[in-house]
Scaffold this motif. Structure first.
Motif, PDB file in Angstrom:
ATOM      1  N   ALA A   5     -44.447 -15.782  15.609  1.00  0.00           N
ATOM      2  CA  ALA A   5     -45.557 -16.551  16.188  1.00  0.00           C
ATOM      3  C   ALA A   5     -45.053 -17.807  16.900  1.00  0.00           C
ATOM      4  O   ALA A   5     -45.513 -18.138  17.994  1.00  0.00           O
ATOM      5  N   ALA A   6     -44.093 -18.501  16.300  1.00  0.00           N
ATOM      6  CA  ALA A   6     -43.546 -19.717  16.921  1.00  0.00           C
ATOM      7  C   ALA A   6     -42.754 -19.368  18.174  1.00  0.00           C
ATOM      8  O   ALA A   6     -42.850 -20.055  19.197  1.00  0.00           O
ATOM      9  N   ALA A   7     -41.989 -18.295  18.102  1.00  0.00           N
ATOM     10  CA  ALA A   7     -41.212 -17.874  19.274  1.00  0.00           C
ATOM     11  C   ALA A   7     -42.145 -17.476  20.406  1.00  0.00           C
ATOM     12  O   ALA A   7     -41.936 -17.868  21.556  1.00  0.00           O
ATOM     13  N   ARG A   8     -43.170 -16.725  20.096  1.00  0.00           N
ATOM     14  CA  ARG A   8     -44.115 -16.307  21.142  1.00  0.00           C
ATOM     15  C   ARG A   8     -44.793 -17.518  21.774  1.00  0.00           C
ATOM     16  O   ARG A   8     -44.935 -17.588  22.994  1.00  0.00           O
ATOM     17  N   ALA A  26     -31.380 -25.484  25.010  1.00  0.00           N
ATOM     18  CA  ALA A  26     -32.452 -25.882  25.927  1.00  0.00           C
ATOM     19  C   ALA A  26     -33.779 -25.207  25.597  1.00  0.00           C
ATOM     20  O   ALA A  26     -34.753 -25.357  26.319  1.00  0.00           O
ATOM     21  N   GLY A  27     -33.824 -24.449  24.509  1.00  0.00           N
ATOM     22  CA  GLY A  27     -35.047 -23.740  24.150  1.00  0.00           C
ATOM     23  C   GLY A  27     -34.982 -22.291  24.589  1.00  0.00           C
ATOM     24  O   GLY A  27     -33.895 -21.723  24.772  1.00  0.00           O
ATOM     25  N   TRP A  28     -36.113 -21.674  24.739  1.00  0.00           N
ATOM     26  CA  TRP A  28     -36.203 -20.274  25.143  1.00  0.00           C
ATOM     27  C   TRP A  28     -36.061 -20.166  26.660  1.00  0.00           C
ATOM     28  O   TRP A  28     -36.762 -20.839  27.404  1.00  0.00           O
ATOM     29  N   ARG A  29     -35.128 -19.305  27.102  1.00  0.00           N
ATOM     30  CA  ARG A  29     -34.878 -19.105  28.526  1.00  0.00           C
ATOM     31  C   ARG A  29     -34.675 -17.617  28.798  1.00  0.00           C
ATOM     32  O   ARG A  29     -34.167 -16.870  27.948  1.00  0.00           O
ATOM     33  N   ILE A  30     -35.046 -17.186  29.999  1.00  0.00           N
ATOM     34  CA  ILE A  30     -34.883 -15.792  30.410  1.00  0.00           C
ATOM     35  C   ILE A  30     -33.405 -15.511  30.679  1.00  0.00           C
ATOM     36  O   ILE A  30     -32.770 -16.236  31.430  1.00  0.00           O
TER      37      ILE A  30
END
Length: 154
Positions: free
Chosen positions: A30-33, A145-149
């Motif tokens: 849930a946090a990742a989404r 840097a967090g979530w990145r593509i």
């Protein structure tokens, strides 16, 4: 072997490698989404302001970041930025139109990677290419840097 089957094989191998190499520090799904949704919302906001440089912040700034679209297979964020610039008249607001993104499906691939099936909607007037929409598959990695593509198939 066709290009399509080679790309599919490569994506499957990449997902398997990512899953095997995930860290034990798992984010909750849930946090990742929620974090991925925030990244996508910020990228759409940047797009809608015709700010390609800010839009590119959703991508991992690495030469290994992958973008696949139509007949284009591009490696590296600089090359991806160049492709977007060429396709959208260097960041012309009318050519870029208004973008919205929705997450259709979300799967964690270990603790620090996620697979996203999304749908993009691009609203433009007919003189600038007309509306476009379609599916996108994205692999996100979580880093400093967090979530990145790290892989984008649009």
């Amino acid at each position: 072997m066709t290009v399509r089957s080679a790309l599919m094989g490569g994506m499957i191998a990449m997902v398997a490698a990512v899953s095997a190499g995930s860290s034990a520090e798992a984010a909750t799904p849930a946090a990742a989404r929620a974090a991925v949704e925030a990244v996508l919302a910020d990228s759409a906001d940047a797009w809608n302001k015709a700010d390609l440089d800010r839009f590119m912040h959703c991508y991992e700034p690495a030469p290994t970041t992958l973008y696949v679209s139509g007949s284009h297979v591009v490696h590296g964020t600089q090359a991806i930025r160049a492709l977007y610039g060429a396709r959208f008249d260097g960041g012309n607001r009318d050519v870029m139109g208004q973008l919205s993104l929705e997450i259709v499906d979300f799967h964690m691939l270990g603790g620090d990677h996620a697979f996203v099936l999304g749908r993009f909607h691009l609203h433009r007037d007919a003189a600038h290419g007309g509306d476009a929409e379609g599916p996108t598959t994205l692999v996100f990695a979580h880093g400093k840097a967090g979530w990145r593509i790290i892989a984008d198939h649009s």
